[in-house]
Design an enzyme around this catalytic site. Structure first.
Site, PDB file in Angstrom:
ATOM      1  N   ASP A  31       0.799  -1.242   0.000  1.00 44.94           N
ATOM      2  CA  ASP A  31       0.000   0.000   0.000  1.00 44.94           C
ATOM      3  C   ASP A  31       0.827   1.285   0.000  1.00 44.94           C
ATOM      4  O   ASP A  31       0.520   2.229   0.735  1.00 44.94           O
ATOM      5  CB  ASP A  31      -0.964   0.006   1.203  1.00 44.94           C
ATOM      6  CG  ASP A  31      -1.972  -1.129   1.134  1.00 44.94           C
ATOM      7  OD1 ASP A  31      -1.830  -2.006   0.267  1.00 44.94           O
ATOM      8  OD2 ASP A  31      -2.901  -1.150   1.970  1.00 44.94           O
ATOM      9  N   LYS A  76      -7.886  -5.439  -2.889  1.00 42.94           N
ATOM     10  CA  LYS A  76      -8.005  -5.169  -1.456  1.00 42.94           C
ATOM     11  C   LYS A  76      -8.959  -4.023  -1.173  1.00 42.94           C
ATOM     12  O   LYS A  76      -8.716  -2.905  -1.604  1.00 42.94           O
ATOM     13  CB  LYS A  76      -6.618  -4.762  -0.961  1.00 42.94           C
ATOM     14  CG  LYS A  76      -6.250  -5.269   0.375  1.00 42.94           C
ATOM     15  CD  LYS A  76      -4.762  -5.116   0.567  1.00 42.94           C
ATOM     16  CE  LYS A  76      -4.384  -3.708   0.959  1.00 42.94           C
ATOM     17  NZ  LYS A  76      -5.039  -3.240   2.165  1.00 42.94           N
ATOM     18  N   CYS A  91      -2.194  -2.440   7.620  1.00 41.34           N
ATOM     19  CA  CYS A  91      -2.090  -3.393   6.516  1.00 41.34           C
ATOM     20  C   CYS A  91      -0.814  -4.221   6.542  1.00 41.34           C
ATOM     21  O   CYS A  91      -0.826  -5.371   6.096  1.00 41.34           O
ATOM     22  CB  CYS A  91      -2.261  -2.669   5.183  1.00 41.34           C
ATOM     23  SG  CYS A  91      -3.970  -2.089   4.997  1.00 41.34           S
TER      24      CYS A  91
HETATM   25  C1  VGL Z   1      -4.763   1.070   5.554  1.00 45.29           C
HETATM   26  C2  VGL Z   1      -6.258   2.129   6.918  1.00 45.29           C
HETATM   27  C3  VGL Z   1      -7.253   2.013   5.962  1.00 45.29           C
HETATM   28  C4  VGL Z   1      -3.367   0.566   5.323  1.00 45.29           C
HETATM   29  C5  VGL Z   1      -5.739   0.930   4.586  1.00 45.29           C
HETATM   30  O1  VGL Z   1      -2.954   0.412   4.153  1.00 45.29           O
HETATM   31  O2  VGL Z   1      -2.660   0.331   6.331  1.00 45.29           O
HETATM   32  N1  VGL Z   1      -5.034   1.653   6.708  1.00 45.29           N
HETATM   33  N2  VGL Z   1      -6.977   1.412   4.797  1.00 45.29           N
END
Ligand code: VGL
Ligand code: ZN
Length: 224
Positions: free
Chosen positions: A9, A108, A153
């Site tokens: 991410d 995701k 994540c």
């Molecule tokens: C994430 C909060 C909401 C992450 C993704 O990638 O850690 N955190 N969506």
């Protein structure tokens, strides 16, 4: 035995100035770029939400980011609208070297009704993203993870990797935490260690791989 580097991410919305900024999130980028040169399989996950996603506070009248709600008995932290599919916030930052990424896993968080922190399954464990199948078909037994965020994540992905039987390393200096509560990132690292994740630093990873690198052309200066 094959191994893979998985970039978790690393997306514009998680960087300073983005919709859900992780403090110092941009500092994982040089670590990702440096480590990618030492792996012949580099994969990436992306948070990839529809606008009506359940994790967005804006979709819960009267709620604000940071609030916690329960959905089908599952705790759900509400976030600002972030990483909406096909928007600039969901894209890789320009500074990230994407040239070595073989495959991006973007399912995701795509189910509007279920959040998904892990790169392997949604939080309800109903849907797989294809990452596990891909790793198995590629003969991968060891995964190295870095990215955002240390307290969401990254641990979700690392804990799933361990439970699926992969030898799992998390590159600590290649991750940053949201830290909604101070110490969340530190506690997440502890949780990962207890579950059998090996928490390492990028210099250690490079030192351990320098002998059998690189796949790229920088043989003369492997520390670059
Ligand atoms: C994430 C909060 C909401 C992450 C993704 O990638 O850690 N955190 N969506
Ligand atoms: Zn998200």
């Amino acid at each position: 035995m094959r191994d893979a580097l998985i970039l978790v991410d690393i997306q514009n919305d998680f960087l300073p100035g983005g919709a859900l900024p992780v403090p110092d999130g941009d500092q994982v980028i040089p670590v990702a770029n440096r480590l990618a040169k030492y792996f012949d399989l580099v994969l990436a996950t992306q948070d990839w939400h529809p606008p009506e996603h359940v994790s967005f506070a804006a979709n819960h009248p009267g709620r604000k980011p940071g609030d916690v709600v329960y959905i089908d008995g599952q705790e759900q932290v509400l976030w600002p609208v972030h990483c909406v599919q096909d928007t600039p916030g969901a894209q890789f930052p320009p500074a990230l070297d994407t040239s070595r990424i073989t495959q991006v896993f973007r399912s995701k968080g795509a189910d509007p009704a279920v959040d998904s922190y892990s790169g392997f399954f949604d939080n309800a464990r109903k849907h797989a993203t294809g990452l596990e199948d891909f790793l198995r078909k590629a003969g991968v037994q060891t995964v190295y993870l870095l990215g955002l965020a240390t307290d969401y994540c990254v641990p979700a992905t690392a804990l799933d990797a361990v439970s699926l039987g992969f030898q799992t390393f998390v590159v600590e200096d290649g991750c940053r935490a949201v830290d909604l509560k101070p110490g969340d990132g530190r506690r997440a690292l502890e949780r990962m260690r207890s579950a059998g994740v090996q928490v390492v630093r990028s210099d250690q990873v490079i030192a351990s791989r320098a002998a059998r690198t690189p796949k790229t052309s920088n043989k003369a200066s492997p520390t670059r």
